[in-house]
Write an enzyme that holds these catalytic residues in place. Structure first.
Site, PDB file in Angstrom:
ATOM      1  N   TRP A 158       4.057  37.865  29.993  1.00 43.73           N
ATOM      2  CA  TRP A 158       3.715  38.723  31.138  1.00 43.73           C
ATOM      3  C   TRP A 158       3.573  37.968  32.448  1.00 43.73           C
ATOM      4  CZ3 TRP A 158      -0.871  36.683  32.632  1.00 43.73           C
ATOM      5  CH2 TRP A 158      -1.735  36.203  31.644  1.00 43.73           C
ATOM      6  N   LYS A 182      12.964  41.944  25.010  1.00 43.44           N
ATOM      7  CA  LYS A 182      11.659  42.561  24.707  1.00 43.44           C
ATOM      8  C   LYS A 182      10.663  41.986  25.710  1.00 43.44           C
ATOM      9  CE  LYS A 182       8.040  42.580  22.817  1.00 43.44           C
ATOM     10  NZ  LYS A 182       6.828  42.751  23.633  1.00 43.44           N
ATOM     11  N   GLY A 234       6.349  32.103  25.572  1.00 40.18           N
ATOM     12  CA  GLY A 234       5.035  32.673  25.305  1.00 40.18           C
ATOM     13  C   GLY A 234       4.090  31.591  24.837  1.00 40.18           C
ATOM     14  N   GLU A 256       9.852  28.169  24.858  1.00 41.97           N
ATOM     15  CA  GLU A 256       9.126  27.677  26.040  1.00 41.97           C
ATOM     16  C   GLU A 256       7.682  28.112  25.861  1.00 41.97           C
ATOM     17  OE1 GLU A 256      10.316  25.745  28.188  1.00 41.97           O
ATOM     18  OE2 GLU A 256      12.476  26.032  28.191  1.00 41.97           O
ATOM     19  N   LEU A 257       6.808  27.153  25.591  1.00 44.09           N
ATOM     20  CA  LEU A 257       5.458  27.515  25.146  1.00 44.09           C
ATOM     21  C   LEU A 257       4.395  27.056  26.144  1.00 44.09           C
ATOM     22  CD1 LEU A 257       6.179  26.708  21.406  1.00 44.09           C
ATOM     23  CD2 LEU A 257       6.465  28.865  22.605  1.00 44.09           C
ATOM     24  N   CYS A 290       2.446  28.487  32.866  1.00 46.83           N
ATOM     25  CA  CYS A 290       2.501  27.523  31.768  1.00 46.83           C
ATOM     26  C   CYS A 290       2.331  26.097  32.286  1.00 46.83           C
ATOM     27  CB  CYS A 290       3.827  27.664  31.043  1.00 46.83           C
ATOM     28  SG  CYS A 290       5.245  27.601  32.134  1.00 46.83           S
ATOM     29  N   GLU A 391      -5.442  25.898  26.168  1.00 49.09           N
ATOM     30  CA  GLU A 391      -4.857  26.531  27.350  1.00 49.09           C
ATOM     31  C   GLU A 391      -5.696  27.745  27.753  1.00 49.09           C
ATOM     32  OE1 GLU A 391      -1.106  28.651  26.918  1.00 49.09           O
ATOM     33  OE2 GLU A 391      -0.384  27.702  28.744  1.00 49.09           O
TER      34      GLU A 391
HETATM   35  P1  NAD Z   1       2.410  35.761  23.949  1.00 48.69           P
HETATM   36  O1  NAD Z   1       2.855  34.660  23.085  1.00 48.69           O
HETATM   37  O2  NAD Z   1       1.196  36.522  23.589  1.00 48.69           O
HETATM   38  O3  NAD Z   1       3.576  36.876  24.078  1.00 48.69           O
HETATM   39  C1  NAD Z   1       4.863  36.538  24.523  1.00 48.69           C
HETATM   40  C2  NAD Z   1       5.835  37.614  24.064  1.00 48.69           C
HETATM   41  O4  NAD Z   1       5.922  37.575  22.645  1.00 48.69           O
HETATM   42  C3  NAD Z   1       5.428  39.040  24.421  1.00 48.69           C
HETATM   43  O5  NAD Z   1       6.571  39.774  24.802  1.00 48.69           O
HETATM   44  C4  NAD Z   1       4.874  39.569  23.103  1.00 48.69           C
HETATM   45  O6  NAD Z   1       4.980  40.964  22.972  1.00 48.69           O
HETATM   46  C5  NAD Z   1       5.787  38.881  22.114  1.00 48.69           C
HETATM   47  N1  NAD Z   1       5.250  38.762  20.753  1.00 48.69           N
HETATM   48  C6  NAD Z   1       3.948  38.693  20.353  1.00 48.69           C
HETATM   49  N2  NAD Z   1       3.882  38.574  19.011  1.00 48.69           N
HETATM   50  C7  NAD Z   1       5.156  38.554  18.548  1.00 48.69           C
HETATM   51  C8  NAD Z   1       5.744  38.444  17.250  1.00 48.69           C
HETATM   52  N3  NAD Z   1       4.995  38.330  16.147  1.00 48.69           N
HETATM   53  N4  NAD Z   1       7.081  38.441  17.157  1.00 48.69           N
HETATM   54  C9  NAD Z   1       7.848  38.545  18.249  1.00 48.69           C
HETATM   55  N5  NAD Z   1       7.361  38.660  19.509  1.00 48.69           N
HETATM   56  C10 NAD Z   1       6.026  38.670  19.651  1.00 48.69           C
HETATM   57  O7  NAD Z   1       2.310  35.143  25.403  1.00 48.69           O
HETATM   58  P2  NAD Z   1       1.716  35.803  26.729  1.00 48.69           P
HETATM   59  O8  NAD Z   1       0.239  35.887  26.600  1.00 48.69           O
HETATM   60  O9  NAD Z   1       2.497  37.026  27.053  1.00 48.69           O
HETATM   61  O10 NAD Z   1       2.113  34.686  27.821  1.00 48.69           O
HETATM   62  C11 NAD Z   1       1.341  33.589  28.112  1.00 48.69           C
HETATM   63  C12 NAD Z   1       1.846  32.356  27.382  1.00 48.69           C
HETATM   64  O11 NAD Z   1       3.201  32.090  27.728  1.00 48.69           O
HETATM   65  C13 NAD Z   1       1.077  31.099  27.747  1.00 48.69           C
HETATM   66  O12 NAD Z   1       0.804  30.350  26.591  1.00 48.69           O
HETATM   67  C14 NAD Z   1       2.046  30.348  28.645  1.00 48.69           C
HETATM   68  O13 NAD Z   1       1.838  28.967  28.703  1.00 48.69           O
HETATM   69  C15 NAD Z   1       3.344  30.703  28.039  1.00 48.69           C
HETATM   70  N6  NAD Z   1       4.440  30.487  29.003  1.00 48.69           N
HETATM   71  C16 NAD Z   1       5.293  29.429  28.817  1.00 48.69           C
HETATM   72  C17 NAD Z   1       6.309  29.179  29.742  1.00 48.69           C
HETATM   73  C18 NAD Z   1       7.271  28.032  29.579  1.00 48.69           C
HETATM   74  O14 NAD Z   1       8.337  28.080  30.182  1.00 48.69           O
HETATM   75  N7  NAD Z   1       6.956  27.001  28.801  1.00 48.69           N
HETATM   76  C19 NAD Z   1       6.434  30.013  30.855  1.00 48.69           C
HETATM   77  C20 NAD Z   1       5.538  31.064  31.008  1.00 48.69           C
HETATM   78  C21 NAD Z   1       4.552  31.300  30.066  1.00 48.69           C
END
Ligand code: NAD
Length: 499
Positions: A158, A182, A234, A256-257, A290, A391
């Site tokens: 998000w 998604k 995520g 990308e985590l 991130c 984080e």
């Molecule tokens: P999240 O991991 O909760 O969700 C990310 C996406 O995954 C969402 O669309 C969610 O609906 C989906 N998802 C959740 N469970 C799933 C499953 N079991 N199977 C498939 N999809 C699933 O992350 P968030 O809270 O939306 O975002 C914040 C995180 O993203 C932070 O940890 C941040 O560091 C990371 N992030 C990383 C980068 C990068 O480039 N390294 C960039 C931006 C954000």
């Protein structure tokens, strides 16, 4: 797209070039973080909708206009998409601010800049070249082709929905793949608005969007047998689950985590620039990035003076309505994240950190009813505390003193993550040494946060697998084929003996 007089804006998913409700008929609400009130209604897609979307993407990959395009024509199409993004950037920015709480000052620039990923990879479409191998088998000709993978899943968080989608969609389209996207359940609206642009330019089925929750639509997409690759951004916890799901079907992934990036200030640094760099590292986007420089490592010789300057400047942040160009710190994007950030503030205090700034919820007429937290600085943090290891994903900075370069490297690397690091120093030798010793996918020296479509971005350690942006990463969406041709016309050799 906001409904009038309190009515919710209604969005539909985009599947096979058509607008669709969820097969279940279910919807969920999307909230404006500044008002903490729902403003839109989004379909709650599930496995049936994922099936339809993957079928549409698979059909578009194999038949119809998309595979028939020459690589050059595909590039032209992508350039038209990029032009349309620039033309509609203000509208996309406005939706992102309403749905996500990001600052308009940031979004109006970011939505225009995002087009560069599409322009850049459009230029690469017709430069995907195989090679002729000077093969060691007489009478044989051998060459290679780079071919697309098929249907790619793009799963996006998000915090920067449209930009992070561009990092995936632009290269995957340039390579000739099709996509099912998604978006996060917290911020689906901007992606669906973007599909109104995609609809006018790309053939049906090339890009599809299924909205819904991670555990339903997200998991079904990861595990769908006809999805060839999962491009995920995520958290590392979700990333591990997605990686495991993809592994069951031996799919490719890019991940990308998260991060816990050190921003390291030496006593020979330009002090005022370092203060500004540290502030932009942690308070831009309300810390929800991130790459947030959430651990400030300051050399002990300047610790107190530096913290004093830092707190003095951070205190001036104008907190308020993200739709105002004057605002510098907006709300946190969702209620879950708001509770999480406040929880970490309590953890820090319980662990013995001292609150040098903030630590709670701001007050004042400029604050809406939304999910605001104060820009916060904790001093006296040890690197083994949870506040230094986990984080937070909010505007919370942990200050840790260090004595010399070796200790800065040891503390900097002592986390499970390795996304980014900042180094502030007046010494070129030290800058080069630190850049080499820090375990991070990106190291910034005397700057922070610079990213570009031209330069690879990704994580070491638990921060990710693979890279996004830059030329090489288009290979993440391609597979190599080796073609052998017998050219001599000679009689075939004994078939029972391998040669
Ligand atoms: P999240 O991991 O909760 O969700 C990310 C996406 O995954 C969402 O669309 C969610 O609906 C989906 N998802 C959740 N469970 C799933 C499953 N079991 N199977 C498939 N999809 C699933 O992350 P968030 O809270 O939306 O975002 C914040 C995180 O993203 C932070 O940890 C941040 O560091 C990371 N992030 C990383 C980068 C990068 O480039 N390294 C960039 C931006 C954000």
């Amino acid at each position: 797209m906001e409904g009038s007089a309190g009515a919710l804006a209604r969005y539909r998913m985009f599947i096979g070039g058509e607008w669709a409700d969820a097969a279940s008929g279910r919807t969920f609400e999307s909230f404006n973080p500044y008002t903490a009130r729902p403003w839109a209604e989004v379909p709650e897609g599930g496995a049936d909708d994922v099936d339809r979307a993957v079928e549409a993407a698979d059909a578009a990959f194999r038949t119809g206009d998309w595979p028939a395009l020459t690589a050059t024509a595909r590039g032209h199409m992508m350039r038209r998409l990029a032009d349309a993004i620039v033309e509609n950037a203000d509208h996309l920015a406005e939706i992102e601010v309403r749905d996500n709480g990001k600052l308009i000052a940031e979004m109006s620039a970011q939505c225009k800049y995002m087009a560069q990923w599409y322009y850049y990879y459009a230029g690469l479409c017709d430069k995907i070249e195989g090679s002729v191998i000077p093969i060691d088998k007489p009478g044989h000709f051998n060459y290679t082709l780079w071919e697309p993978l098929g249907v790619c899943a793009c799963i996006v968080p998000w915090n920067s929905p449209l930009l992070l989608l561009a990092w995936k969609l632009a290269p995957l389209l340039a390579a000739g793949n099709t996509a099912v996207v998604k978006p996060s359940e917290y911020t689906s609206a901007s992606t669906l608005e973007f599909m109104k642009i995609v609809e006018r330019i790309l053939p049906p089925g090339v890009v599809n969007v299924v909205t819904g929750f991670g555990a339903d639509a997200g998991r079904a997409l990861v595990e769908h047998p006809r999805v060839a690759k999962v491009a995920f951004t995520g958290s590392d916890a979700t990333g591990a689950a997605v990686y495991a799901g993809a592994a069951r079907h031996l799919k490719r992934v890019t991940m990308e985590l998260g991060g816990k990036s050190p921003n390291i200030v030496f006593d020979d640094a330009h002090m005022d620039n370092a203060v500004k760099g540290v502030i932009s590292g942690i308070f831009a986007a309300t810390g929800q990035t991130c790459i947030a420089g959430s651990r400030l490592l300051v050399q002990d010789t300047i610790h107190d003076a530096f913290v004093e300057k830092l707190v003095a400047l951070a205190r001036t942040a104008r907190i308020g309505n993200p739709a105002s160009f004057e605002t510098q710190v907006g709300p946190v994007t969702n209620t879950m994240q708001y509770e999480k950030v406040l929880g970490y503030m309590s953890v820090a205090v319980e662990e013995g950190a001292e609150t040098a700034l903030g630590g709670g919820v701001p007050e004042g007429p400029e604050i809406g009813d939304g999910w605001f937290v104060e820009p916060t600085i904790f001093t006296g943090v040890r690197n083994d505390m949870r506040i230094a290891q986990e984080e937070v994903f909010g505007p919370v900075l942990s200050v840790i003193p260090f004595h010399d370069e070796d200790e800065a490297v040891a503390i900097g690397n002592d986390v499970v993550y390795g996304l980014a690091a900042g180094v502030w120093t007046g010494s070129m030798g030290r800058a080069l040494g630190m850049a080499s010793r820090l375990e991070a996918g990106t190291v910034w020296v005397n700057t922070y946060r610079a990213v570009s479509y031209l330069s690879p971005f990704g994580g070491y350690k638990r921060s990710g697998i693979g890279r996004e942006s830059g030329q090489d990463m288009i290979r993440e969406y391609l597979q190599q084929k080796s073609v052998w041709i017998e050219t001599s016309g000679a009689e075939a050799a004994n078939p029972f003996v391998l040669r």
